[in-house]
Design an enzyme around this catalytic site. Structure first.
Site, PDB file in Angstrom:
ATOM      1  N   ASN A   9       0.871  -1.176   0.000  1.00 33.07           N
ATOM      2  CA  ASN A   9       0.000   0.000   0.000  1.00 33.07           C
ATOM      3  C   ASN A   9       0.914   1.234   0.000  1.00 33.07           C
ATOM      4  OD1 ASN A   9      -1.679   2.130   0.590  1.00 33.07           O
ATOM      5  ND2 ASN A   9      -2.697   1.151   2.334  1.00 33.07           N
ATOM      6  N   PRO A  10       0.994   1.936  -1.122  1.00 33.34           N
ATOM      7  CA  PRO A  10       1.949   3.051  -1.214  1.00 33.34           C
ATOM      8  C   PRO A  10       1.589   4.214  -0.291  1.00 33.34           C
ATOM      9  CG  PRO A  10       0.500   3.041  -3.120  1.00 33.34           C
ATOM     10  CD  PRO A  10       0.183   1.801  -2.349  1.00 33.34           C
ATOM     11  N   GLY A  13       1.510   4.691   6.237  1.00 35.22           N
ATOM     12  CA  GLY A  13       2.573   5.324   7.034  1.00 35.22           C
ATOM     13  C   GLY A  13       3.107   6.585   6.384  1.00 35.22           C
ATOM     14  N   GLY A  66       0.283  -0.872   6.817  1.00 32.21           N
ATOM     15  CA  GLY A  66      -0.074  -0.861   8.232  1.00 32.21           C
ATOM     16  C   GLY A  66      -1.031  -2.000   8.558  1.00 32.21           C
ATOM     17  N   ASP A  67      -1.589  -1.937   9.750  1.00 26.66           N
ATOM     18  CA  ASP A  67      -2.490  -3.007  10.187  1.00 26.66           C
ATOM     19  C   ASP A  67      -3.714  -3.129   9.270  1.00 26.66           C
ATOM     20  OD1 ASP A  67      -0.925  -3.764  12.361  1.00 26.66           O
ATOM     21  OD2 ASP A  67      -1.780  -2.206  13.626  1.00 26.66           O
ATOM     22  N   GLY A  68      -4.176  -2.000   8.733  1.00 28.50           N
ATOM     23  CA  GLY A  68      -5.343  -2.015   7.838  1.00 28.50           C
ATOM     24  C   GLY A  68      -5.050  -2.818   6.577  1.00 28.50           C
ATOM     25  N   THR A  69      -3.868  -2.629   6.034  1.00 25.31           N
ATOM     26  CA  THR A  69      -3.470  -3.361   4.833  1.00 25.31           C
ATOM     27  C   THR A  69      -3.345  -4.854   5.154  1.00 25.31           C
ATOM     28  OG1 THR A  69      -2.302  -1.445   4.010  1.00 25.31           O
ATOM     29  CG2 THR A  69      -1.644  -3.554   3.087  1.00 25.31           C
ATOM     30  N   GLU A  72      -6.659  -6.532   5.338  1.00 20.71           N
ATOM     31  CA  GLU A  72      -7.267  -6.876   4.046  1.00 20.71           C
ATOM     32  C   GLU A  72      -6.612  -8.120   3.458  1.00 20.71           C
ATOM     33  OE1 GLU A  72      -7.484  -3.540   1.356  1.00 20.71           O
ATOM     34  OE2 GLU A  72      -8.508  -2.289   2.826  1.00 20.71           O
ATOM     35  N   GLU A 276      -9.303   0.388  11.062  1.00 20.15           N
ATOM     36  CA  GLU A 276     -10.238   0.822  10.017  1.00 20.15           C
ATOM     37  C   GLU A 276     -11.656   0.680  10.552  1.00 20.15           C
ATOM     38  OE1 GLU A 276      -8.847   1.952   7.089  1.00 20.15           O
ATOM     39  OE2 GLU A 276      -6.908   1.459   7.985  1.00 20.15           O
TER      40      GLU A 276
END
Ligand SMILES: Nc1ncnc2c1ncn2[C@@H]1O[C@H](COP(=O)(O)OP(=O)(O)OP(=O)(O)O)[C@@H](O)[C@H]1O
Length: 298
Positions: A9-10, A13, A66-69, A72, A276
């Site tokens: 995920n670019p 952070g 991060g944790d969200g990525t 998923e 999220e």
């Protein structure tokens, strides 16, 4: 030849991860891997990168974000029964789960740690029908991560969570909760509750100091709704991980929790799942023991 799939995920952070793509490819190619890269182009894209993965096609999956990525990625892996070890590169803001796995925050070191191949089977939480790796929370602060402007988060990092949290304090509103575990039922008004798989969330890394991610248990921590002057000192204790015996804390360990709001007129907002937006209450939370293989530095 071995094969690795990198999903990144670019925007996670401070957005530095894309500068390390060449290093990633270099290190994995030298270690005998063919590298396949998926860049998340927009929110919600990550599962596309794992579409139609054929059994045995890959030896390793790496998620950089991060944790969200990571949330998923693991949801797609578990839904589709993709049983391949996952490496986590802490490229997000708080990176609570990677921190618990002791993954190096220096990216090149982290790539080498993954290549060392120390695999650990970890527990995964489930809230209603979604999986979570780290935390499911509600009440004060849990909406902080949804309300923070991404630019603010990218620039300030974890500090953004704390500042936004302080900004929310005047809005303190108790949630009348009923918590049911296999053993007990508790009714209490709380300001905040968290159900944790690892020890920390949102950069507070000692919220559940007893937690480990392979003990078959989740930790429930809630702050009771009391006048602010009574609980002010509690926040310092929470930072130091010395809050569990405090009379204004509810602390439980179990592998099943039902969390309901007892006032039907109350709008309990959304929950937070791995940083999220998650589902509304009621929440049915369970644990799937040692469900996922991850690379760890433990
Ligand atoms: N290309 C993209 N542009 C913008 N947002 C994206 C993109 N790809 C994924 N996202 C969204 O980014 C969010 C996840 O961010 P992530 O958790 O990885 O980073 P973070 O919020 O900086 O870190 P942390 O959760 O550890 O504090 C998800 O909502 C996801 O849908």
């Amino acid at each position: 030849m071995k094969k690795v799939k990198l999903l990144y995920n670019p925007m996670s952070g401070n957005r530095r991860f894309p500068n390390f793509l060449d290093d990633f490819i270099d290190r994995f190619q030298r270690a005998g891997y063919e590298v396949n890269v998926f860049r998340s182009l927009k929110p919600g894209d990550i599962p596309i990168g794992l579409e139609n993965i054929v059994e045995d096609e890959y030896d390793t999956i790496v998620a950089a974000g991060g944790d969200g990525t990571v949330n998923e990625v693991i949801n797609k892996m578990l839904e589709d029964n993709i049983d391949i070890p996952l490496g986590i590169v802490p490229a997000g803001t708080a990176n609570d789960f990677a921190a618990h796995l002791n993954m190096p925050f220096e990216f090149r070191e982290c790539f080498d740690t993954i290549l060392k191949g120390n695999i650990k089977e970890v527990d995964i939480g489930k809230v209603n029908d979604r999986y979570f790796i780290n935390v499911c929370a509600g009440g004060l602060l849990s909406t902080v991560s949804h309300e923070i402007d991404r630019k603010f988060k990218n620039t300030l990092g974890k500090m953004a969570y704390y500042l936004k949290g302080i900004e929310q304090l005047p809005k303190l509103k108790p949630i009348p909760l009923k918590i049911t575990t296999k053993e007990e039922k508790i009714e209490e008004e709380v300001y905040l509750f968290l159900i944790l798989n690892s020890q920390g969330a949102g950069g507070f890394n000692k919220l559940a100091p007893m937690a480990t991610i392979d003990d078959g248990l989740l930790e429930f921590v809630a702050v009771k709704a009391r006048p602010l002057h009574e609980i002010a000192a509690l926040f310092v204790k929470i930072l130091q991980g010395e809050h569990l015996n405090d009379k204004n804390i509810i602390y439980l360990q179990d592998n099943y929790f039902k969390v309901e709001c007892t006032d039907s007129t109350y709008d309990p907002h959304f929950s937070d799942v791995d940083g999220e937006k998650g589902p509304h209450l009621p929440l049915e939370i369970s644990l799937e023991p040692r469900k996922l293989s991850v690379f760890a530095n433990l």
